[in-house]
Design a protein around this motif. Structure first.
Motif, PDB file in Angstrom:
ATOM      1  N   GLY A  95      48.610  50.586  36.518  1.00 41.03           N
ATOM      2  CA  GLY A  95      47.342  49.930  36.774  1.00 41.03           C
ATOM      3  C   GLY A  95      47.025  48.855  35.759  1.00 41.03           C
ATOM      4  N   ALA A  98      48.662  45.283  36.721  1.00 40.77           N
ATOM      5  CA  ALA A  98      48.406  44.779  38.068  1.00 40.77           C
ATOM      6  C   ALA A  98      48.288  43.260  38.058  1.00 40.77           C
ATOM      7  CB  ALA A  98      47.128  45.399  38.617  1.00 40.77           C
ATOM      8  N   SER A 148      45.438  47.598  46.065  1.00 38.16           N
ATOM      9  CA  SER A 148      44.945  47.474  44.697  1.00 38.16           C
ATOM     10  C   SER A 148      45.970  48.036  43.721  1.00 38.16           C
ATOM     11  CB  SER A 148      43.622  48.236  44.539  1.00 38.16           C
ATOM     12  OG  SER A 148      43.823  49.612  44.798  1.00 38.16           O
ATOM     13  N   GLY A 149      46.026  47.445  42.550  1.00 38.95           N
ATOM     14  CA  GLY A 149      46.926  47.936  41.512  1.00 38.95           C
ATOM     15  C   GLY A 149      48.366  47.508  41.684  1.00 38.95           C
TER      16      GLY A 149
END
Length: 213
Positions: A95, A98, A148-149
């Motif tokens: 994360g 990213a 996401s991420g």
């Protein structure tokens, strides 16, 4: 105190009575307070067993205690490495690398920001924004979902399967983005120009599924 008690009792006291009086005396608060607590006894027992174990290891294992400590350290390092590659630590580390942080913008906005940064000589920012423009453009074309991420390497690998003609430049662009954004390596103008070329090639490229159809 026991001696005083025994000298004070009558000499003709019978044996059972004497034993009872002595037991009563020893159960008094003074004697009970002098006894070690159960916690102290447990600690002493654990310490004794630990010393016995260390003595056994010292005589049985080549290198003695030092070898055991070294082995424990190696095992701890292995556990940390494994957890970094899988599990919560891996998720957290991923994360932190990213491509996008916060709200996504349109690819044109990233592209404009990159060109403005390059014009003022800030190629670090130019590289970051241009690679984001590449990935965001692929999302807008639905070649990538808005996950996401997602890391730069993941974006390059996923897009490269659909756009094989630019698969290798995508991997190179992802490495450049990571080197600059996360590795602290200064970007150069040629590096930024390579991302600009990648952006143009990706926008012109047709995915293999559509070409086959």
């Amino acid at each position: 105190m026991v001696t005083r008690f025994l000298t004070d009792v009558p000499v003709d006291i019978d044996r059972d009575t004497a034993r009872l009086r002595a037991a009563e005396e020893l159960s008094g608060s003074a004697y009970q307070a002098a006894k070690p607590s159960w916690l102290s006894e447990a600690f002493n027992w654990v310490l004794e067993k630990l010393l016995m174990f260390l003595n056994t290891v010292d005589s049985a294992v080549p290198g003695g205690i030092f070898a055991v400590v070294l082995l424990v350290v190696v095992l701890i390092v292995l556990v940390v490495v494994i957890r970094l590659r899988s599990g919560p630590l891996a998720t957290a580390a991923k994360g932190e690398r990213a491509v996008f942080a916060g709200r996504r913008k349109a690819s044109g906005e990233y592209r404009k920001a990159a060109e403005e940064a390059a014009a003022r000589g800030d190629f670090d920012e130019a590289v970051r924004e241009r690679f984001r423009a590449v990935v965001r453009s692929l999302e807008e074309r639905t070649l990538l979902d808005e996950k996401s991420g997602r890391t730069a390497d993941e974006a390059a690998a996923e897009a490269g399967r659909l756009l094989p003609d630019v698969a290798e430049p995508l991997r190179s662009g992802a490495r450049l983005f990571d080197d600059v954004h996360y590795g602290g390596i200064p970007a150069t103008e040629p590096g930024y120009r390579s991302l600009s070329d990648l952006d143009d090639r990706c926008r012109r490229a047709r995915p293999v599924a559509l070409a086959a159809g």
